[in-house]
Design a protein around this motif. Structure first.
Motif, PDB file in Angstrom:
ATOM      1  N   LEU A 344      44.068  24.913  61.546  1.00 48.87           N
ATOM      2  CA  LEU A 344      44.994  25.779  62.294  1.00 48.87           C
ATOM      3  C   LEU A 344      44.238  26.864  63.034  1.00 48.87           C
ATOM      4  O   LEU A 344      44.556  27.198  64.176  1.00 48.87           O
ATOM      5  CB  LEU A 344      46.030  26.400  61.350  1.00 48.87           C
ATOM      6  CG  LEU A 344      46.931  25.422  60.601  1.00 48.87           C
ATOM      7  CD1 LEU A 344      47.999  26.188  59.812  1.00 48.87           C
ATOM      8  CD2 LEU A 344      47.594  24.414  61.536  1.00 48.87           C
ATOM      9  N   ALA A 345      43.224  27.443  62.399  1.00 49.04           N
ATOM     10  CA  ALA A 345      42.470  28.524  63.037  1.00 49.04           C
ATOM     11  C   ALA A 345      41.778  28.010  64.299  1.00 49.04           C
ATOM     12  O   ALA A 345      41.844  28.645  65.357  1.00 49.04           O
ATOM     13  CB  ALA A 345      41.462  29.118  62.065  1.00 49.04           C
ATOM     14  N   LEU A 346      41.141  26.825  64.212  1.00 49.73           N
ATOM     15  CA  LEU A 346      40.454  26.298  65.400  1.00 49.73           C
ATOM     16  C   LEU A 346      41.457  25.905  66.482  1.00 49.73           C
ATOM     17  O   LEU A 346      41.195  26.072  67.679  1.00 49.73           O
ATOM     18  CB  LEU A 346      39.540  25.127  65.031  1.00 49.73           C
ATOM     19  CG  LEU A 346      38.385  25.471  64.079  1.00 49.73           C
ATOM     20  CD1 LEU A 346      37.451  24.279  63.897  1.00 49.73           C
ATOM     21  CD2 LEU A 346      37.597  26.690  64.550  1.00 49.73           C
ATOM     22  N   SER A 347      42.635  25.416  66.074  1.00 50.22           N
ATOM     23  CA  SER A 347      43.691  25.106  67.054  1.00 50.22           C
ATOM     24  C   SER A 347      44.087  26.374  67.792  1.00 50.22           C
ATOM     25  O   SER A 347      44.204  26.387  69.023  1.00 50.22           O
ATOM     26  CB  SER A 347      44.953  24.559  66.367  1.00 50.22           C
ATOM     27  OG  SER A 347      44.656  23.441  65.578  1.00 50.22           O
ATOM     28  N   ALA A 348      44.317  27.446  67.037  1.00 53.15           N
ATOM     29  CA  ALA A 348      44.797  28.703  67.620  1.00 53.15           C
ATOM     30  C   ALA A 348      43.744  29.312  68.549  1.00 53.15           C
ATOM     31  O   ALA A 348      44.064  29.768  69.654  1.00 53.15           O
ATOM     32  CB  ALA A 348      45.172  29.690  66.518  1.00 53.15           C
ATOM     33  N   ILE A 349      42.487  29.287  68.124  1.00 54.70           N
ATOM     34  CA  ILE A 349      41.412  29.868  68.937  1.00 54.70           C
ATOM     35  C   ILE A 349      41.249  29.073  70.233  1.00 54.70           C
ATOM     36  O   ILE A 349      41.181  29.629  71.333  1.00 54.70           O
ATOM     37  CB  ILE A 349      40.083  29.907  68.140  1.00 54.70           C
ATOM     38  CG1 ILE A 349      40.205  30.866  66.953  1.00 54.70           C
ATOM     39  CG2 ILE A 349      38.910  30.296  69.041  1.00 54.70           C
ATOM     40  CD1 ILE A 349      39.097  30.717  65.905  1.00 54.70           C
ATOM     41  N   LEU A 350      41.222  27.741  70.094  1.00 56.25           N
ATOM     42  CA  LEU A 350      41.076  26.895  71.283  1.00 56.25           C
ATOM     43  C   LEU A 350      42.230  27.117  72.257  1.00 56.25           C
ATOM     44  O   LEU A 350      42.020  27.323  73.459  1.00 56.25           O
ATOM     45  CB  LEU A 350      40.998  25.415  70.871  1.00 56.25           C
ATOM     46  CG  LEU A 350      41.049  24.400  72.025  1.00 56.25           C
ATOM     47  CD1 LEU A 350      39.866  24.578  72.974  1.00 56.25           C
ATOM     48  CD2 LEU A 350      41.068  22.960  71.485  1.00 56.25           C
ATOM     49  N   MET A 351      43.453  27.047  71.736  1.00 55.93           N
ATOM     50  CA  MET A 351      44.623  27.167  72.613  1.00 55.93           C
ATOM     51  C   MET A 351      44.696  28.552  73.261  1.00 55.93           C
ATOM     52  O   MET A 351      45.122  28.675  74.416  1.00 55.93           O
ATOM     53  CB  MET A 351      45.902  26.864  71.831  1.00 55.93           C
ATOM     54  CG  MET A 351      46.019  25.404  71.434  1.00 55.93           C
ATOM     55  SD  MET A 351      46.319  24.293  72.819  1.00 55.93           S
ATOM     56  CE  MET A 351      48.108  24.309  72.844  1.00 55.93           C
ATOM     57  N   ALA A 352      44.264  29.589  72.542  1.00 53.83           N
ATOM     58  CA  ALA A 352      44.243  30.942  73.124  1.00 53.83           C
ATOM     59  C   ALA A 352      43.250  30.984  74.282  1.00 53.83           C
ATOM     60  O   ALA A 352      43.545  31.517  75.362  1.00 53.83           O
ATOM     61  CB  ALA A 352      43.873  31.972  72.055  1.00 53.83           C
ATOM     62  N   GLY A 353      42.084  30.388  74.076  1.00 55.41           N
ATOM     63  CA  GLY A 353      41.075  30.348  75.132  1.00 55.41           C
ATOM     64  C   GLY A 353      41.546  29.531  76.332  1.00 55.41           C
ATOM     65  O   GLY A 353      41.356  29.925  77.484  1.00 55.41           O
ATOM     66  N   LEU A 354      42.175  28.376  76.051  1.00 57.18           N
ATOM     67  CA  LEU A 354      42.671  27.529  77.143  1.00 57.18           C
ATOM     68  C   LEU A 354      43.791  28.234  77.915  1.00 57.18           C
ATOM     69  O   LEU A 354      43.904  28.077  79.141  1.00 57.18           O
ATOM     70  CB  LEU A 354      43.174  26.182  76.602  1.00 57.18           C
ATOM     71  CG  LEU A 354      42.126  25.248  75.996  1.00 57.18           C
ATOM     72  CD1 LEU A 354      42.782  23.963  75.490  1.00 57.18           C
ATOM     73  CD2 LEU A 354      41.006  24.914  76.990  1.00 57.18           C
ATOM     74  N   ASP A 355      44.592  29.012  77.208  1.00 57.97           N
ATOM     75  CA  ASP A 355      45.635  29.820  77.860  1.00 57.97           C
ATOM     76  C   ASP A 355      44.977  30.755  78.877  1.00 57.97           C
ATOM     77  O   ASP A 355      45.461  30.920  79.999  1.00 57.97           O
ATOM     78  CB  ASP A 355      46.400  30.620  76.786  1.00 57.97           C
ATOM     79  CG  ASP A 355      47.503  31.492  77.379  1.00 57.97           C
ATOM     80  OD1 ASP A 355      48.125  31.075  78.376  1.00 57.97           O
ATOM     81  OD2 ASP A 355      47.745  32.599  76.839  1.00 57.97           O
ATOM     82  N   GLY A 356      43.843  31.326  78.471  1.00 56.99           N
ATOM     83  CA  GLY A 356      43.094  32.199  79.376  1.00 56.99           C
ATOM     84  C   GLY A 356      42.618  31.459  80.620  1.00 56.99           C
ATOM     85  O   GLY A 356      42.729  31.963  81.735  1.00 56.99           O
ATOM     86  N   ILE A 357      42.099  30.235  80.406  1.00 59.30           N
ATOM     87  CA  ILE A 357      41.582  29.456  81.542  1.00 59.30           C
ATOM     88  C   ILE A 357      42.734  29.020  82.454  1.00 59.30           C
ATOM     89  O   ILE A 357      42.695  29.202  83.671  1.00 59.30           O
ATOM     90  CB  ILE A 357      40.791  28.223  81.035  1.00 59.30           C
ATOM     91  CG1 ILE A 357      39.511  28.683  80.302  1.00 59.30           C
ATOM     92  CG2 ILE A 357      40.436  27.307  82.205  1.00 59.30           C
ATOM     93  CD1 ILE A 357      38.703  27.560  79.662  1.00 59.30           C
ATOM     94  N   GLN A 358      43.777  28.492  81.821  1.00 61.13           N
ATOM     95  CA  GLN A 358      44.942  27.999  82.574  1.00 61.13           C
ATOM     96  C   GLN A 358      45.559  29.107  83.429  1.00 61.13           C
ATOM     97  O   GLN A 358      45.880  28.906  84.589  1.00 61.13           O
ATOM     98  CB  GLN A 358      45.981  27.506  81.559  1.00 61.13           C
ATOM     99  CG  GLN A 358      47.274  27.037  82.168  1.00 61.13           C
ATOM    100  CD  GLN A 358      47.250  25.535  82.365  1.00 61.13           C
ATOM    101  OE1 GLN A 358      46.626  24.806  81.596  1.00 61.13           O
ATOM    102  NE2 GLN A 358      47.903  25.071  83.404  1.00 61.13           N
ATOM    103  N   ASN A 359      45.694  30.278  82.837  1.00 56.42           N
ATOM    104  CA  ASN A 359      46.371  31.378  83.539  1.00 56.42           C
ATOM    105  C   ASN A 359      45.402  32.400  84.129  1.00 56.42           C
ATOM    106  O   ASN A 359      45.816  33.493  84.510  1.00 56.42           O
ATOM    107  CB  ASN A 359      47.371  32.049  82.590  1.00 56.42           C
ATOM    108  CG  ASN A 359      48.484  31.096  82.199  1.00 56.42           C
ATOM    109  OD1 ASN A 359      49.214  30.601  83.061  1.00 56.42           O
ATOM    110  ND2 ASN A 359      48.586  30.776  80.911  1.00 56.42           N
ATOM    111  N   LYS A 360      44.119  32.009  84.197  1.00 55.58           N
ATOM    112  CA  LYS A 360      43.097  32.863  84.821  1.00 55.58           C
ATOM    113  C   LYS A 360      43.177  34.308  84.340  1.00 55.58           C
ATOM    114  O   LYS A 360      43.325  35.243  85.125  1.00 55.58           O
ATOM    115  CB  LYS A 360      43.212  32.805  86.342  1.00 55.58           C
ATOM    116  CG  LYS A 360      43.109  31.385  86.924  1.00 55.58           C
ATOM    117  CD  LYS A 360      43.094  31.445  88.432  1.00 55.58           C
ATOM    118  CE  LYS A 360      42.814  30.162  89.173  1.00 55.58           C
ATOM    119  NZ  LYS A 360      42.897  28.873  88.522  1.00 55.58           N
ATOM    120  N   ILE A 361      43.140  34.464  83.020  1.00 56.78           N
ATOM    121  CA  ILE A 361      43.251  35.805  82.435  1.00 56.78           C
ATOM    122  C   ILE A 361      41.867  36.460  82.407  1.00 56.78           C
ATOM    123  O   ILE A 361      41.008  36.097  81.586  1.00 56.78           O
ATOM    124  CB  ILE A 361      43.848  35.741  81.007  1.00 56.78           C
ATOM    125  CG1 ILE A 361      45.233  35.072  81.050  1.00 56.78           C
ATOM    126  CG2 ILE A 361      43.950  37.149  80.405  1.00 56.78           C
ATOM    127  CD1 ILE A 361      45.807  34.734  79.691  1.00 56.78           C
TER     128      ILE A 361
END
Ligand code: ADP
Ligand code: MG
Ligand code: MG
Ligand code: MG
Ligand code: MG
Length: 443
Positions: A344-361
């Motif tokens: 779960l931790a690696l899922s959350a970290i990955l998805m948080a990072g991908l959210d950043g890439i997807q939404n250019k944060i």
């Protein structure tokens, strides 16, 4: 290693394996076993092995409890500390419903879904290198664990051979026999505290490896008359145990966080990944730091992060960019602790990072000074937020996050919150030793 079903059946015969443990975890990352004899292995490898899921936390209600285990043949490993004739091996499994669909309460499936998302976005590997810290404590005459360390002798003590160092050497040897590539192992800051680092790999193998790592460390410690604990903060006043998570995204064998033209030699993806983690950090804290005790580690003064900031210079912030570049370019997230469910931790970290890439944060500017020396006003001025200060606050952040609900899926999201609330409520009502010391005679 890539094993086929036939490979496993052959190895088991060659190596004289008698028992196989089929492993999976509950939603808290606690390892579960179903042991089978070698005679049943072929059936298990044909995904026909059924078990009753109703007794597993966060799984299912009694009336829908039949579950199937599908062994991942690539996870086959023999336990080196068991007898050499009639050996014991294990296979890590995915959990399936009777209708052949993946069970949504299986955290390994959650991670596979997150990895699928990374693939859709054009990355083929999410690489993860964890730094697992733990304490070795003595056991008492009845064999019960204490919080007394084996090596807290004074500065000039020559003492007997350090029990802990011997145990750690045996742990490294057992891990290597099981296929780990040990990069470093050393005594940590606190008495009795150790760290063993193994080489990074893709997130799924690494999450599996973290579970195996804990099992090996605990087992070998026990054989040395010691108790190994991954509890984040076992002793007040000295450093707790973290599990720093080093991450990078690869595509066609290239590290996508590296860009030699940037002043810090970091790619735009790396900056956005940092931005995504910083944005989502408060809502994923209950996953990376899952227990009441986790938040006793995240306090000033012990090298653990407290504020949400990043730096390429300073070792103390939440996200550090270690100096290595090229293939070793990585982001180090320093808040996770080894009590977390690694899937779960690696899922959350990955998805948080991908959210950043997807939404250019774009992340805020890096913080290269010591955040702990800043006044609350200065931190406010620079827009530096803090991590949740306790499990209660972390659950609140988790509960209101549609992002995390999407990462975990509704099933795990709801069961997780329910259990964590119960944990907090029980803790909140307990009268602690500290309160007795402070108040019993004063009032
Ligand atoms: P620290 O300097 O924080 O003590 P360590 O040397 O203890 O770091 O651990 C570094 C970890 O990072 C190791 O597990 C290592 O394999 C891992 N690592 C190295 N390169 C990468 C990479 N590109 N992606 C992810 N992890 C990596
Ligand atoms: Mg380290
Ligand atoms: Mg190091
Ligand atoms: Mg360390
Ligand atoms: Mg580190």
């Amino acid at each position: 290693p890539i094993y086929s079903k036939e490979d496993i059946l052959r190895i088991v015969k060659e190596q004289d394996v008698k028992f196989i443990r089929l492993q999976f975890t509950d939603i808290f990352g606690i390892l579960k076993n179903v042991a089978i004899t070698v005679e049943q292995l072929e059936k298990a490898l044909d995904n026909k092995c059924m078990f009753d899921g109703s007794s597993i936390e966060g799984f299912v209600r009694i009336e829908e409890s039949d579950m199937y285990l599908r062994p991942d043949t690539n996870t086959f490993a023999i336990f080196p500390w068991r007898p050499q004739t009639g050996k014991v091996a294990r296979l890590i499994c995915d959990v399936y419903n009777p209708d052949g669909t993946p069970f949504l309460g299986d955290p390994r499936h959650t991670l596979k879904r997150a990895l699928q998302r990374a693939t859709e976005m054009g990355y083929d590997t999410f690489n993860v290198g964890p730094e697992c810290e733990f304490f070795l404590f003595l056991t008492d005459n009845e064999g019960n664990p204490t919080t007394v360390t084996h090596d807290n002798g004074g500065y000039f003590d020559l003492g007997p051979v350090d029990l802990g160092e011997n145990a750690r050497r045996d742990m490294c040897m057992a891990l290597e026999e099981m296929g780990f590539e040990i990069e470093a192992s050393h005594h940590e800051v606190a008495p009795g505290q150790h760290e063993i680092d193994f080489k990074y790999g893709d997130a799924l193998s690494t999450a599996d490896a973290i579970l195996t790592f804990k099992l090996v460390v605990k087992t070998i410690a026990q054989r040395h008359g010691l108790h190994a604990t991954f509890m984040p903060k076992p002793i007040f006043g000295i450093n707790g145990s973290g599990m720093h998570i080093n991450t990078s995204l690869f595509k066609d064998g290239n590290n996508m966080f590296y860009d030699e033209k940037d002043p810090l030699q970091l790619s735009q993806d790396a900056y956005w990944f940092i931005g995504g983690i910083m944005k989502n950090m408060r809502s994923i804290a209950a996953i990376t730091n899952p227990i009441v005790n986790s938040y006793k580690r995240l306090v000033p003064g012990y090298e653990a992060p407290v504020y949400i900031a990043w730096s390429a210079r300073n070792r103390s912030p939440l996200i550090r960019v270690p100096a290595a570049r090229g293939a070793s370019t990585r982001l180090e997230l320093r808040c996770p602790d080894p009590a977390c469910n690694p899937y779960l931790a690696l899922s959350a970290i990955l998805m948080a990072g991908l959210d950043g890439i997807q939404n250019k944060i774009q992340p805020p500017a890096s913080t290269d000074k010591n955040i702990f020396n800043m006044t609350p006003e200065q931190r406010e001025e620079e827009g530096i937020n803090a991590l949740p200060k306790n499990l209660d606050e972390a659950i609140e952040e988790l509960e209101k996050s549609s992002f995390v609900k999407d990462v975990l899926g509704a099933h795990i999201f709801e069961k997780y919150i329910e259990a964590k609330r119960e944990e907090w409520d029980e803790y909140k009502a307990k009268v602690s030793k500290w309160e007795i010391e402070q108040y019993l005679t004063k009032y």
